[in-house]
Design a protein around this motif. Structure first.
Motif, PDB file in Angstrom:
ATOM      1  N   THR A  24      55.743 -17.766  14.310  1.00  0.00           N
ATOM      2  CA  THR A  24      55.472 -17.045  15.262  1.00  0.00           C
ATOM      3  C   THR A  24      54.399 -17.956  16.539  1.00  0.00           C
ATOM      4  O   THR A  24      54.920 -17.824  17.558  1.00  0.00           O
ATOM      5  N   TYR A  25      53.621 -18.636  16.016  1.00  0.00           N
ATOM      6  CA  TYR A  25      52.790 -19.410  16.977  1.00  0.00           C
ATOM      7  C   TYR A  25      53.611 -20.251  17.616  1.00  0.00           C
ATOM      8  O   TYR A  25      53.444 -20.699  18.785  1.00  0.00           O
ATOM      9  N   ALA A  26      54.888 -21.075  17.039  1.00  0.00           N
ATOM     10  CA  ALA A  26      55.741 -22.078  17.446  1.00  0.00           C
ATOM     11  C   ALA A  26      56.713 -21.423  18.449  1.00  0.00           C
ATOM     12  O   ALA A  26      57.503 -22.201  19.079  1.00  0.00           O
ATOM     13  N   GLY A  27      56.794 -20.027  18.455  1.00  0.00           N
ATOM     14  CA  GLY A  27      57.814 -19.566  19.253  1.00  0.00           C
ATOM     15  C   GLY A  27      59.161 -19.341  18.329  1.00  0.00           C
ATOM     16  O   GLY A  27      60.331 -19.053  19.064  1.00  0.00           O
ATOM     17  N   LYS A  28      59.342 -19.657  17.136  1.00  0.00           N
ATOM     18  CA  LYS A  28      60.484 -19.485  16.506  1.00  0.00           C
ATOM     19  C   LYS A  28      60.732 -18.436  15.915  1.00  0.00           C
ATOM     20  O   LYS A  28      60.533 -18.359  14.600  1.00  0.00           O
ATOM     21  N   LEU A  29      61.154 -17.427  16.944  1.00  0.00           N
ATOM     22  CA  LEU A  29      60.742 -15.925  16.362  1.00  0.00           C
ATOM     23  C   LEU A  29      61.676 -15.520  15.303  1.00  0.00           C
ATOM     24  O   LEU A  29      61.374 -14.502  14.541  1.00  0.00           O
ATOM     25  N   GLU A  30      62.910 -15.818  15.290  1.00  0.00           N
ATOM     26  CA  GLU A  30      64.068 -15.463  14.446  1.00  0.00           C
ATOM     27  C   GLU A  30      63.675 -16.017  13.098  1.00  0.00           C
ATOM     28  O   GLU A  30      63.781 -15.073  12.017  1.00  0.00           O
ATOM     29  N   LEU A  31      63.300 -17.248  13.088  1.00  0.00           N
ATOM     30  CA  LEU A  31      62.806 -17.803  11.762  1.00  0.00           C
ATOM     31  C   LEU A  31      61.449 -16.917  11.324  1.00  0.00           C
ATOM     32  O   LEU A  31      61.366 -16.749   9.838  1.00  0.00           O
ATOM     33  N   ALA A  32      60.598 -16.707  12.159  1.00  0.00           N
ATOM     34  CA  ALA A  32      59.228 -15.848  11.832  1.00  0.00           C
ATOM     35  C   ALA A  32      59.790 -14.623  11.152  1.00  0.00           C
ATOM     36  O   ALA A  32      59.031 -14.113  10.020  1.00  0.00           O
ATOM     37  N   SER A  33      60.655 -14.074  11.724  1.00  0.00           N
ATOM     38  CA  SER A  33      61.110 -12.642  11.366  1.00  0.00           C
ATOM     39  C   SER A  33      61.541 -12.599   9.965  1.00  0.00           C
ATOM     40  O   SER A  33      61.284 -11.614   9.001  1.00  0.00           O
ATOM     41  N   GLU A  34      62.505 -13.637   9.455  1.00  0.00           N
ATOM     42  CA  GLU A  34      62.844 -13.909   8.208  1.00  0.00           C
ATOM     43  C   GLU A  34      61.579 -13.676   7.199  1.00  0.00           C
ATOM     44  O   GLU A  34      61.653 -13.130   6.205  1.00  0.00           O
ATOM     45  N   HIS A  35      60.579 -14.623   7.513  1.00  0.00           N
ATOM     46  CA  HIS A  35      59.524 -14.537   6.663  1.00  0.00           C
ATOM     47  C   HIS A  35      58.492 -13.053   6.799  1.00  0.00           C
ATOM     48  O   HIS A  35      57.871 -13.137   5.719  1.00  0.00           O
ATOM     49  N   TRP A  36      58.375 -12.800   7.695  1.00  0.00           N
ATOM     50  CA  TRP A  36      57.471 -11.588   7.940  1.00  0.00           C
ATOM     51  C   TRP A  36      58.243 -10.592   7.178  1.00  0.00           C
ATOM     52  O   TRP A  36      57.391  -9.884   6.506  1.00  0.00           O
ATOM     53  N   GLU A  58      46.261 -14.903  21.102  1.00  0.00           N
ATOM     54  CA  GLU A  58      45.964 -16.292  21.262  1.00  0.00           C
ATOM     55  C   GLU A  58      46.648 -17.016  22.190  1.00  0.00           C
ATOM     56  O   GLU A  58      46.174 -17.927  22.701  1.00  0.00           O
ATOM     57  N   VAL A  59      47.969 -16.909  21.920  1.00  0.00           N
ATOM     58  CA  VAL A  59      49.028 -17.744  22.635  1.00  0.00           C
ATOM     59  C   VAL A  59      48.716 -17.271  24.344  1.00  0.00           C
ATOM     60  O   VAL A  59      48.822 -18.233  25.104  1.00  0.00           O
ATOM     61  N   GLU A  60      48.601 -16.070  24.542  1.00  0.00           N
ATOM     62  CA  GLU A  60      48.191 -15.550  25.913  1.00  0.00           C
ATOM     63  C   GLU A  60      46.973 -16.341  26.653  1.00  0.00           C
ATOM     64  O   GLU A  60      47.072 -16.829  27.530  1.00  0.00           O
ATOM     65  N   ALA A 119      51.663 -17.078  28.713  1.00  0.00           N
ATOM     66  CA  ALA A 119      52.000 -15.742  28.906  1.00  0.00           C
ATOM     67  C   ALA A 119      53.284 -15.319  28.469  1.00  0.00           C
ATOM     68  O   ALA A 119      53.592 -14.204  27.796  1.00  0.00           O
ATOM     69  N   SER A 120      54.302 -16.347  28.833  1.00  0.00           N
ATOM     70  CA  SER A 120      55.793 -15.800  28.514  1.00  0.00           C
ATOM     71  C   SER A 120      55.968 -15.783  27.186  1.00  0.00           C
ATOM     72  O   SER A 120      56.897 -14.862  26.591  1.00  0.00           O
ATOM     73  N   LEU A 121      55.395 -16.668  26.260  1.00  0.00           N
ATOM     74  CA  LEU A 121      55.718 -16.722  24.882  1.00  0.00           C
ATOM     75  C   LEU A 121      54.770 -15.410  24.281  1.00  0.00           C
ATOM     76  O   LEU A 121      55.603 -14.782  23.335  1.00  0.00           O
ATOM     77  N   ALA A 122      53.797 -15.016  24.765  1.00  0.00           N
ATOM     78  CA  ALA A 122      53.109 -13.839  24.308  1.00  0.00           C
ATOM     79  C   ALA A 122      53.766 -12.736  24.652  1.00  0.00           C
ATOM     80  O   ALA A 122      53.837 -11.677  23.503  1.00  0.00           O
ATOM     81  N   LEU A 123      54.410 -12.597  25.666  1.00  0.00           N
ATOM     82  CA  LEU A 123      55.513 -11.326  26.142  1.00  0.00           C
ATOM     83  C   LEU A 123      56.609 -11.328  25.030  1.00  0.00           C
ATOM     84  O   LEU A 123      56.803 -10.391  24.441  1.00  0.00           O
ATOM     85  N   LYS A 124      57.007 -12.393  24.684  1.00  0.00           N
ATOM     86  CA  LYS A 124      58.317 -12.522  24.088  1.00  0.00           C
ATOM     87  C   LYS A 124      58.086 -12.127  22.417  1.00  0.00           C
ATOM     88  O   LYS A 124      58.712 -11.631  21.620  1.00  0.00           O
TER      89      LYS A 124
END
Length: 342
Positions: free
Chosen positions: A291-303, A321-323, A328-333
């Motif tokens: 999630t920190y790295a912006g790899k959100l699909e991979l993060a979703s698997e683990h969540w 923290e990212v924001e 800000a763009s990653l925080a929004l994503k």
């Protein structure tokens, strides 16, 4: 490999303390080696009679260490196991009378005793894995490096902690080295590394660099480096037991299938089944890292594999923290991607 010498009987004495045995042994009278050996099995040893264990041979270095050598080393091993970073192990504490003279003038006799007496006895009487580690410090560290690190044994790894190579006779000629060799890890603090160049150059000539790792522990002295280098070395030896570290997660690509395979392989090697909590904790750590790295699909698997009750809190915290860090763009994503997931 040394030829087997005539075996002398080893007398086993069961102590009052649980899970501890003492093996008292004296090799032939010519060698005059007086050695007392304690074998400490983990608490789980008698609970699962099918499980096999790695062995850590801890060679006495007490005269050269200002602290409590064995007690501190044993505590370090127990702490690593409690932190799920390290498997339960059988510890063999080898106490040697007249240690300095033995590891220098009588080092060949000590080598013969270790290979032909002690190792076969441990393997015959205890449930052991093919994961055998020898540890030595200071002058004993020099001995384990020169003798156990450069000769074929049943060992898989040798940890030489802040070694002192007493004289040039320690420097083994390349043509005297017989494979297969264990992995040799040498650790130094900020100290004068006497004879190290002559010793290490043997590997360069023999092209054995893949078997040798030399690590400098910045800020540590000869004495203070003992426990940090022991922990560092053991974690390296048993890296197949410890899951990927948090700092390594974002640089790697661990899927949930990779996690499943890791625990399956670890169970096959160490006969240790991961608890639901341990599996969940790893998925949670990976989910946070991705999630920190912006790899959100991979993060979703683990969540989705994580059993944590605080997923929403963690995700909101990461987005904040990212924001705050200016992305800000990653925080929004992050907020958009996970808003309907939990």
């Amino acid at each position: 490999m040394l030829k087997a010498i005539k075996r002398l009987p080893l007398y086993l004495l069961l102590l009052v303390l649980p899970s501890v045995q003492t093996i008292a042994s004296e090799v032939d009278s010519k060698a005059k080696l007086k050695i007392a050996t304690e074998v400490i099995t983990p608490d789980s040893y008698d609970k699962n009679i099918e499980q096999k264990y790695p062995v850590v041979y801890l060679f006495d270095s007490a005269p050269f260490y200002l602290g409590s050598y064995f007690a501190e080393a044993k505590l370090a091993l127990e702490q690593l196991a409690a932190q799920h970073s390290f498997p339960d192990v059988i510890i063999v504490n080898i106490k040697i009378e007249s240690l300095y003279a033995t590891v220098n003038a009588k080092r060949d006799d000590l080598m013969t005793w270790f290979q032909a007496e002690l190792q076969p006895e441990i393997q015959a009487n205890y449930r052991t894995l093919n994961k055998q580690v020898a540890v030595g410090f200071s002058y004993t560290g020099g001995w384990v490096a020169a003798e156990l690190g450069l000769h074929a044994t049943e060992l898989t790894d040798v940890l030489s902690l802040s070694p002192v190579f007493d004289n040039t006779s320690y420097v083994v000629k390349p043509d005297e080295i017989a494979a297969p060799l264990p992995k040799l890890r040498i650790y130094f603090g900020n100290e004068h590394r006497r004879l190290e160049f002559q010793f290490a150059s043997v590997w360069a000539e023999k092209k054995l660099s893949e078997n040798l790792q030399i690590t400098q522990l910045s800020g540590e002295t000869h004495q203070s480096s003992f426990i940090p280098s022991l922990r560092h070395g053991l974690l390296a030896v048993f890296s197949d037991y410890r899951a990927v570290a948090y700092t390594e997660m974002s640089a790697s690509h661990w899927t949930t299938a990779n996690v499943e395979q890791f625990f399956k392989q670890r169970e096959q090697v160490y006969s240790v089944k991961a608890s639901d909590e341990e599996e969940s904790d790893l998925h949670t750590s990976l989910a946070k890292a991705y999630t920190y790295a912006g790899k959100l699909e991979l993060a979703s698997e683990h969540w989705l594999k994580s059993a944590s009750k605080h997923k929403g809190y963690f995700i909101a915290q990461i987005a904040g923290e990212v924001e705050h860090a200016g992305n800000a763009s990653l925080a929004l994503k992050i907020r958009e991607h996970f808003k309907n997931m939990f």
